[in-house]
Scaffold this active site. Structure first.
Site, mmCIF file in Angstrom:
data_model
loop_
_atom_site.group_PDB
_atom_site.id
_atom_site.type_symbol
_atom_site.label_atom_id
_atom_site.label_comp_id
_atom_site.label_asym_id
_atom_site.label_seq_id
_atom_site.Cartn_x
_atom_site.Cartn_y
_atom_site.Cartn_z
ATOM 1 N N HIS A 72 0.819 -1.238 -0.038
ATOM 2 C CA HIS A 72 0.077 0.006 0.079
ATOM 3 C C HIS A 72 1.063 1.215 0.043
ATOM 4 C CE1 HIS A 72 -4.454 -1.369 1.403
ATOM 5 N NE2 HIS A 72 -3.540 -2.441 0.301
ATOM 6 N N TYR A 200 -9.343 5.671 7.560
ATOM 7 C CA TYR A 200 -9.626 5.971 8.668
ATOM 8 C C TYR A 200 -10.621 7.095 8.812
ATOM 9 C CZ TYR A 200 -5.245 3.386 10.035
ATOM 10 O OH TYR A 200 -4.167 2.640 10.157
ATOM 11 N N PRO A 292 -4.801 0.894 18.794
ATOM 12 C CA PRO A 292 -4.554 0.375 17.413
ATOM 13 C C PRO A 292 -4.561 1.371 16.388
ATOM 14 C CG PRO A 292 -6.849 -0.219 18.182
ATOM 15 C CD PRO A 292 -6.135 0.282 19.568
ATOM 16 N N LYS A 296 0.452 0.242 15.044
ATOM 17 C CA LYS A 296 1.713 0.126 15.402
ATOM 18 C C LYS A 296 2.057 -0.895 16.430
ATOM 19 C CE LYS A 296 3.141 3.517 13.310
ATOM 20 N NZ LYS A 296 3.858 2.721 12.002
ATOM 21 N N TYR A 384 3.963 6.656 9.858
ATOM 22 C CA TYR A 384 2.929 5.546 9.580
ATOM 23 C C TYR A 384 3.937 4.434 9.085
ATOM 24 C CZ TYR A 384 -1.313 3.126 8.222
ATOM 25 O OH TYR A 384 -2.312 2.029 8.191
HETATM 26 P P1 FAD Z 1 0.988 -11.332 22.110
HETATM 27 O O1 FAD Z 1 0.533 -11.595 20.542
HETATM 28 O O2 FAD Z 1 -0.004 -10.831 23.203
HETATM 29 O O3 FAD Z 1 1.675 -12.788 22.546
HETATM 30 C C1 FAD Z 1 1.938 -13.212 24.031
HETATM 31 C C2 FAD Z 1 1.848 -14.671 23.838
HETATM 32 O O4 FAD Z 1 2.201 -14.843 25.508
HETATM 33 C C3 FAD Z 1 0.512 -15.270 23.674
HETATM 34 O O5 FAD Z 1 0.397 -16.304 22.880
HETATM 35 C C4 FAD Z 1 0.022 -15.569 25.232
HETATM 36 O O6 FAD Z 1 -0.749 -16.941 25.134
HETATM 37 C C5 FAD Z 1 1.259 -15.860 25.800
HETATM 38 N N1 FAD Z 1 1.384 -15.817 27.239
HETATM 39 C C6 FAD Z 1 0.516 -15.040 28.155
HETATM 40 N N2 FAD Z 1 0.670 -15.203 29.330
HETATM 41 C C7 FAD Z 1 1.531 -16.265 29.476
HETATM 42 C C8 FAD Z 1 2.203 -16.950 30.650
HETATM 43 N N3 FAD Z 1 2.106 -16.532 31.964
HETATM 44 N N4 FAD Z 1 2.791 -17.973 30.385
HETATM 45 C C9 FAD Z 1 3.223 -18.252 28.868
HETATM 46 N N5 FAD Z 1 2.750 -17.651 27.930
HETATM 47 C C10 FAD Z 1 1.855 -16.547 28.393
HETATM 48 N N6 FAD Z 1 -2.006 -4.227 16.657
HETATM 49 C C11 FAD Z 1 -2.311 -3.739 15.457
HETATM 50 O O7 FAD Z 1 -1.210 -3.018 15.266
HETATM 51 N N7 FAD Z 1 -3.293 -3.578 14.969
HETATM 52 C C12 FAD Z 1 -4.818 -4.088 15.069
HETATM 53 O O8 FAD Z 1 -5.672 -4.053 15.034
HETATM 54 C C13 FAD Z 1 -4.347 -4.938 16.761
HETATM 55 N N8 FAD Z 1 -5.593 -5.375 17.174
HETATM 56 C C14 FAD Z 1 -5.420 -5.728 18.362
HETATM 57 C C15 FAD Z 1 -6.528 -6.388 18.996
HETATM 58 C C16 FAD Z 1 -6.481 -7.163 20.167
HETATM 59 C C17 FAD Z 1 -7.533 -7.947 20.935
HETATM 60 C C18 FAD Z 1 -5.026 -7.205 20.782
HETATM 61 C C19 FAD Z 1 -5.006 -7.971 22.450
HETATM 62 C C20 FAD Z 1 -4.006 -6.708 20.166
HETATM 63 C C21 FAD Z 1 -4.139 -6.093 18.949
HETATM 64 N N9 FAD Z 1 -2.932 -5.391 18.222
HETATM 65 C C22 FAD Z 1 -3.344 -4.966 17.400
HETATM 66 C C23 FAD Z 1 -1.717 -5.623 18.969
HETATM 67 C C24 FAD Z 1 -0.953 -6.517 18.238
HETATM 68 O O9 FAD Z 1 -1.640 -7.572 18.030
HETATM 69 C C25 FAD Z 1 0.018 -7.074 19.429
HETATM 70 O O10 FAD Z 1 0.840 -5.704 19.503
HETATM 71 C C26 FAD Z 1 1.090 -8.066 19.189
HETATM 72 O O11 FAD Z 1 0.069 -9.389 19.184
HETATM 73 C C27 FAD Z 1 1.993 -8.142 20.184
HETATM 74 O O12 FAD Z 1 2.755 -9.611 20.074
HETATM 75 P P2 FAD Z 1 3.286 -10.161 21.250
HETATM 76 O O13 FAD Z 1 3.867 -11.317 20.956
HETATM 77 O O14 FAD Z 1 4.344 -8.949 21.898
HETATM 78 O O15 FAD Z 1 2.082 -10.438 22.313
HETATM 79 C C1 DHB Z 2 -5.821 -2.955 10.987
HETATM 80 C C2 DHB Z 2 -5.862 -2.570 12.191
HETATM 81 C C3 DHB Z 2 -5.389 -1.238 12.653
HETATM 82 O O1 DHB Z 2 -5.030 -0.896 13.728
HETATM 83 C C4 DHB Z 2 -4.730 -0.366 11.821
HETATM 84 O O2 DHB Z 2 -4.461 0.885 12.101
HETATM 85 C C5 DHB Z 2 -4.934 -0.656 10.323
HETATM 86 C C6 DHB Z 2 -5.357 -1.776 9.899
HETATM 87 C C7 DHB Z 2 -6.042 -4.058 10.336
HETATM 88 O O3 DHB Z 2 -6.511 -5.160 11.302
HETATM 89 O O4 DHB Z 2 -6.335 -4.339 9.454
#
Ligand code: FAD
Ligand code: DHB
Length: 390
Positions: A72, A200, A292, A296, A384
């Site tokens: 994009h 957005y 979100p 980021k 961005y």
């Molecule tokens: P996570 O993906 O949270 O992974 C952490 C892992 O640790 C999980 O698998 C969990 O099961 C495990 N864990 C937790 N506790 C324990 C424990 N005690 N022992 C062992 N394992 C454990 N970001 C965007 O940019 N756009 C979005 O639209 C967006 N939507 C989101 C929607 C939701 C509901 C959430 C929660 C987050 C969203 N995010 C979004 C943020 C993005 O998904 C996260 O920043 C990203 O997943 C971070 O990755 P991570 O591996 O650090 O954490």
């Molecule tokens: C998506 C999520 C976001 O938070 C964003 O800023 C743009 C796209 C997505 O899930 O596609």
């Protein structure tokens, strides 16, 4: 068990770290309280910065991303029906890639499984011990048995609700938080996206975001009340609200259908300092959360892991501890800048229940300024597409 780095959490942070370390010949064990199917099924982020793509390239897990991801070159900001395109490519020379977190996770799991590296899924009662000794220990229950891992380092990649951050003593850990008074309701639908680029939108009735996962699959979001339950939101109610917020012209192109995923996420800004305690290092959501808006969360996680993997590799392969020593400081500098951008875009694009007409006019004036100023648009674009790693 014994390993060099025990990685807690197999989300994107933990899996990518494991992949970088495996490539450098460093031994890891990854544990998670869920299993692979559950982790791959979590619908979350969708937009990758160019730097995050470069990170996945370096890790050797980007083949599918380059064939299936959508490049994009811009996106739209909309305000009460007026539109302004942020020309990412023209303003920065860079683009972003639309490729779901589910797919990133799948590619990383496939790579790790092919390498035969060790996992423990569905673990319970994880505890961290002896973090300031040279030999930290991670203990947990698995299949009804107690396990203990002795390692050189623990990587806390266990997300916001994990145990790693909480293992840092309260007199060492500082946290900073802002909770927003609304959530995002997201759906997935097997219909072509309403627009080739993301939109957005800030509308009087609240924020809306038109995103996608492919040319035939759309990901749409609307701002909802923090206390709403997904059961309150039938597909019909969602489509009515979404179409209204997009405005008539865009809504005329909207193809609706039955949603096959629907979930509500709260919005929060959160930072924990420092990101290190003894031989424990935090990365990703374990250390920080962004709202979100701006996409980021996943990108920050990848940036942390690029810094942390380099630091661990320097330590193990060259005996150079300098990068480990500065990891927290270097990572946090960038984290705060990304927190600022996500906060500012969230403040601009949502309806706040406590806003007066003055603040509403301030939002409108900011939108008009961005739309009339290439410099202001470039500031948004630069953030961005992603700030430099350090
Ligand atoms: P996570 O993906 O949270 O992974 C952490 C892992 O640790 C999980 O698998 C969990 O099961 C495990 N864990 C937790 N506790 C324990 C424990 N005690 N022992 C062992 N394992 C454990 N970001 C965007 O940019 N756009 C979005 O639209 C967006 N939507 C989101 C929607 C939701 C509901 C959430 C929660 C987050 C969203 N995010 C979004 C943020 C993005 O998904 C996260 O920043 C990203 O997943 C971070 O990755 P991570 O591996 O650090 O954490
Ligand atoms: C998506 C999520 C976001 O938070 C964003 O800023 C743009 C796209 C997505 O899930 O596609």
């Amino acid at each position: 068990h014994k390993t060099q780095v025990c990685i807690i959490g197999s989300g994107p942070s933990g899996l990518l770290l494991a992949q970088f370390l495996a490539k450098a010949g460093i031994d890891t064990i990854v544990i998670d309280r869920k299993d692979r199917a559950y982790i791959e099924g979590r619908i979350r982020a969708g937009v990758l910065e160019q730097g995050a793509v470069a990170g996945l390239d370096e890790a050797g897990v980007s083949d599918r991303l380059h064939t299936e991801g959508l490049l994009h070159d811009g996106f739209d900001l909309a305000f009460d029906g007026d539109r302004h395109r942020i020309d990412l490519k023209g303003l920065t020379g860079k683009s972003v890639m639309v490729y779901g977190q589910t797919e990133v996770t799948k590619d990383l799991f496939d790579a790790r499984t092919a390498d035969g590296q060790q996992f423990f899924f569905n673990v319970e009662d994880v505890t961290l011990d002896a973090l300031t000794s040279g030999a930290p220990k991670v203990r947990f229950q698995h299949d009804g048995q107690a396990h203990e891992i002795t390692c050189d380092f623990v990587a806390g990649c266990d997300g916001y609700h994990g145990v790693s951050r909480k293992a840092i003593p309260a007199d060492v850990l500082k946290t900073f938080e802002r909770v927003y008074p609304f959530g995002w309701l997201g759906i997935l639908v097997e219909k072509p996206p309403v627009s080739h680029e993301l939109i957005y939108a800030n509308h009087q009735r609240g924020f809306a975001l038109a995103s996608m996962r492919s040319e035939t699959r759309s990901r749409y979001y609307i701002q909802c009340n923090a206390s709403d339950d997904v059961a309150d939101w039938s597909d019909d109610r969602f489509w009515d609200e979404f179409a209204t917020r997009l405005g008539e012209d865009t809504a005329a192109k909207l193809q609706i259908g039955a949603s096959f995923e629907k979930s509500i996420a709260p919005l929060r800004s959160f930072v924990a300092e420092p990101m290190q305690y003894g031989n424990l290092f935090l990365a990703g959501d374990a250390a920080h959360i962004v709202p979100p808006t701006g996409a980021k969360g996943l990108n920050l996680a990848v940036a942390d892991v690029r810094l942390l993997s380099r630091a661990l590799i320097e330590h193990f392969t060259r005996g150079n501890g300098a990068y480990l020593e500065t990891y927290s400081e270097v990572a946090l500098k960038r984290v705060w800048k990304v927190e600022r951008f996500s906060w500012q875009l969230s403040m601009l694009m949502h309806q706040f229940p406590d806003h007066s007409p003055f603040e509403r006019r301030m939002q409108r004036a900011e939108f008009d300024y961005i739309a009339s100023s290439e410099v202001a648009s470039q500031v948004i674009a630069e953030n961005y597409v992603g700030l430099p790693l350090e």
